[in-house]
Design an enzyme around this catalytic site. Structure first.
Site, PDB file in Angstrom:
ATOM      1  CE  LYS A  11       0.808   1.618   4.360  1.00 43.14           C
ATOM      2  NZ  LYS A  11       1.680   2.772   4.552  1.00 43.14           N
ATOM      3  CB  ALA A 102       9.619  -0.122   2.243  1.00 42.82           C
ATOM      4  N   GLY A 103       7.570   1.440   4.568  1.00 40.06           N
ATOM      5  CA  GLY A 103       6.371   2.281   4.585  1.00 40.06           C
ATOM      6  C   GLY A 103       5.320   1.796   3.612  1.00 40.06           C
ATOM      7  N   GLY A 107       4.902  -6.138   5.848  1.00 39.02           N
ATOM      8  CA  GLY A 107       4.744  -7.025   7.011  1.00 39.02           C
ATOM      9  C   GLY A 107       3.296  -7.071   7.477  1.00 39.02           C
ATOM     10  CG  ASP A 141      -0.259   0.356   8.376  1.00 35.38           C
ATOM     11  OD1 ASP A 141      -0.876   1.315   8.858  1.00 35.38           O
ATOM     12  OD2 ASP A 141       0.907   0.422   7.946  1.00 35.38           O
TER      13      ASP A 141
HETATM   14  O1  C5P Z   1       0.666  -0.051  14.926  1.00 39.01           O
HETATM   15  P1  C5P Z   1       2.087  -0.126  14.467  1.00 39.01           P
HETATM   16  O2  C5P Z   1       2.815  -1.293  15.082  1.00 39.01           O
HETATM   17  O3  C5P Z   1       2.241  -0.062  13.003  1.00 39.01           O
HETATM   18  O4  C5P Z   1       2.767   1.182  15.039  1.00 39.01           O
HETATM   19  C1  C5P Z   1       4.157   1.312  15.161  1.00 39.01           C
HETATM   20  C2  C5P Z   1       4.446   2.555  15.973  1.00 39.01           C
HETATM   21  O5  C5P Z   1       4.072   3.725  15.263  1.00 39.01           O
HETATM   22  C3  C5P Z   1       3.679   2.642  17.284  1.00 39.01           C
HETATM   23  O6  C5P Z   1       4.383   2.002  18.314  1.00 39.01           O
HETATM   24  C4  C5P Z   1       3.623   4.150  17.513  1.00 39.01           C
HETATM   25  O7  C5P Z   1       4.840   4.602  18.039  1.00 39.01           O
HETATM   26  C5  C5P Z   1       3.519   4.705  16.101  1.00 39.01           C
HETATM   27  N1  C5P Z   1       2.128   4.981  15.685  1.00 39.01           N
HETATM   28  C6  C5P Z   1       1.451   6.057  16.227  1.00 39.01           C
HETATM   29  N2  C5P Z   1       0.162   6.304  15.829  1.00 39.01           N
HETATM   30  C7  C5P Z   1      -0.439   5.534  14.902  1.00 39.01           C
HETATM   31  C8  C5P Z   1       0.253   4.446  14.322  1.00 39.01           C
HETATM   32  C9  C5P Z   1       1.536   4.206  14.723  1.00 39.01           C
HETATM   33  O8  C5P Z   1       1.975   6.786  17.068  1.00 39.01           O
HETATM   34  N3  C5P Z   1      -1.687   5.808  14.530  1.00 39.01           N
END
Ligand code: C5P
Length: 324
Positions: A11, A102-103, A107, A141
Site C-alpha cells: 500500500k 519501507a512504509g 509485514g 495497518d
Molecule cells: O501499529 P504499528 O505497530 O504499526 O505502530 C508502530 C508505531 O508507530 C507505534 O508504536 C507508535 O509509536 C507509532 N504509531 C502512532 N500512531 C499511529 C500508528 C503508529 O503513534 N496511529
C-alpha cells in the site's frame, strides 16, 4: 489442512494527516490508503508437531515471533485453540516482492494474509469485520490490509471508510536500499516537534477527521472513480496538489538524501510524488507504464551512484486474495 497461497499487496498513503495524540500513546490519524498490484505471496501449510514456523526467501527477514505473520498465527491459535489443535501446526512461507521496512505495509499485509488464510484453512467463517478486529490487535495497518482498495482510515488507522476504487493509475516506487526508518521514531519525533499543532481534545480531533472525510481529496477520488478507467490516469492530476504526508516533515529533515529523492521525483512526475507512511519509500504517480518508465530512467540519471531500488506498479482494488 490443504495448502493455501494468498497474495498480500503493498500500500501507499495518498494522504496522511496527524490529527493529535491518543490516550493509548498512539496518534489519531486521517489517512487514505491505496493498495498496489505489487504483492508478496504467503503460502500456508500444515506443520507437524503443533508449532508455528515461518520461512522466507529473504534471509534478513526474522522468522521468529518478531515477524508479524508469526504473531498473526499465534493470535489465531490463541483465539481459536480448538481449531489450532484440530489442524495441528502451521508453516508460513513468505515470498517477498515488496521491499521491507519501507512504509509499504509489507509485514502488515503478510499478517493480514495469515488471518485470512487460517480463517479459510480452519473453516472458521469469520466476517471481514471480525478479521479486521483481529488485525487491529497486531498493528495499525493490518485491518486495512485485509480488505485493501482505496480507504479512508481514522483512529490509529484501523477505523475504515472504503472509498470508490481507483484502478488504472501507475506508480513508481523508489527506495534507498540501505535506508530504514523506524515508525515509532518517526511518530515520536513528530510529536516532539509539532505537538503544539495537535487537536487539543476529542471534539477537535473528530472535527479535523470530519473535515478530511468531506474534504477535497475524498471528493477528487470520488470524481476520478466515476470516470471510465481509461480516462482516469490523465484526470489524476486533480490528486497532485492534494497529496499529503505529515511524516515527511521529520523524515526528510533527518535524511538529506531522501529529501533529494523526494524533490527529484516531485520534479519528474507530472502527477506528483510523496513519501509513503513513515517512509522511506517515495512514490510518484504516472499516467502510463511508459511515463513511469521515463520517470525511473530520468531519476536514475539525476541520482547517479545512489543505491536505489525502483519498482513500477499500479493502483489495485484488491486486498488479500486466494490464488487459484
Ligand atoms: O501499529 P504499528 O505497530 O504499526 O505502530 C508502530 C508505531 O508507530 C507505534 O508504536 C507508535 O509509536 C507509532 N504509531 C502512532 N500512531 C499511529 C500508528 C503508529 O503513534 N496511529
Amino acid at each position: 489442512m490443504n495448502s493455501y497461497c494468498l497474495t498480500s499487496p503493498a500500500k501507499i498513503n495518498l494522504y496522511l494527516e496527524i490529527v493529535g495524540d491518543r490516550p493509548d500513546g498512539f496518534h489519531e490519524l486521517a489517512t487514505i490508503f491505496q493498495s498496489l498490484s505489487l504483492a508478496d505471496r504467503v503460502i500456508l501449510k500444515s506443520a507437524p508437531g503443533g508449532v508455528i514456523r515461518v520461512r522466507c526467501n529473504v534471509p534478513a527477514v526474522p522468522t521468529n515471533e518478531h515477524n508479524l505473520a508469526h504473531r498473526a498465527a499465534s493470535l489465531m491459535a490463541k483465539t481459536f485453540p480448538q481449531a489450532f489443535h484440530h489442524f495441528g501446526g502451521v508453516e508460513i512461507d513468505l515470498q517477498k516482492e515488496i521491499p521491507m521496512a519501507a512504509g509499504l505495509a509489507g509485514g502488515s499485509g503478510n499478517a493480514a494474509a495469515v488471518l485470512v488464510g487460517l480463517d479459510l484453512a480452519w473453516d472458521l467463517g469469520l466476517t471481514q469485520g471480525e478479521l479486521q478486529d483481529l488485525g487491529a490487535q497486531l498493528g495499525s495497518d493490518v485491518s486495512f490490509c485485509v480488505a485493501g482498495g482505496t480507504v479512508l482510515a481514522t483512529g490509529r488507522g484501523e477505523c475504515l471508510d472504503p472509498l470508490p476504487s481507483l484502478e488504472g493509475i501507475w506508480v513508481v516506487l523508489a527506495k534507498f536500499t540501505g535506508l530504514a526508518i523506524s515508525t515509532p521514531w518517526a511518530y515520536q519525533t513528530y510529536r516532539q516537534r509539532f505537538a503544539a499543532n495537535y487537536a487539543p481534545d476529542a471534539a477537535a480531533r473528530h472535527d479535523r477527521q470530519q473535515r478530511v472525510k468531506s474534504g477535497a481529496m475524498v471528493q477528487a477520488i470520488a470524481h476520478l472513480a466515476s470516470l471510465p478507467e481509461g480516462d482516469r490516469p490523465a484526470a489524476a492530476r486533480s490528486l497532485t496538489p492534494l497529496l499529503r504526508n505529515d511524516l515527511e516533515r521529520v523524515a526528510l529533515a533527518e535524511h538529506p538524501a531522501l529529501a533529494q529523492l523526494r524533490a527529484v521525483l516531485g520534479e519528474l512526475a507530472p502527477l506528483g510524488a510523496m513519501m509513503s507512511g513513515s517512509g522511506p519509500t517515495v512514490f510518484a504517480l504516472a499516467e502510463s507504464a511508459r511515463e513511469a518508465e521515463a520517470i525511473v530512467q530520468a531519476a536514475r540519471r539525476r541520482l547517479q551512484g545512489a543505491d536505489l531500488g525502483f519498482w513500477i506498479t499500479q493502483f489495485s482494488a484488491n486486498g488479500i486474495r486466494l490464488e487459484k
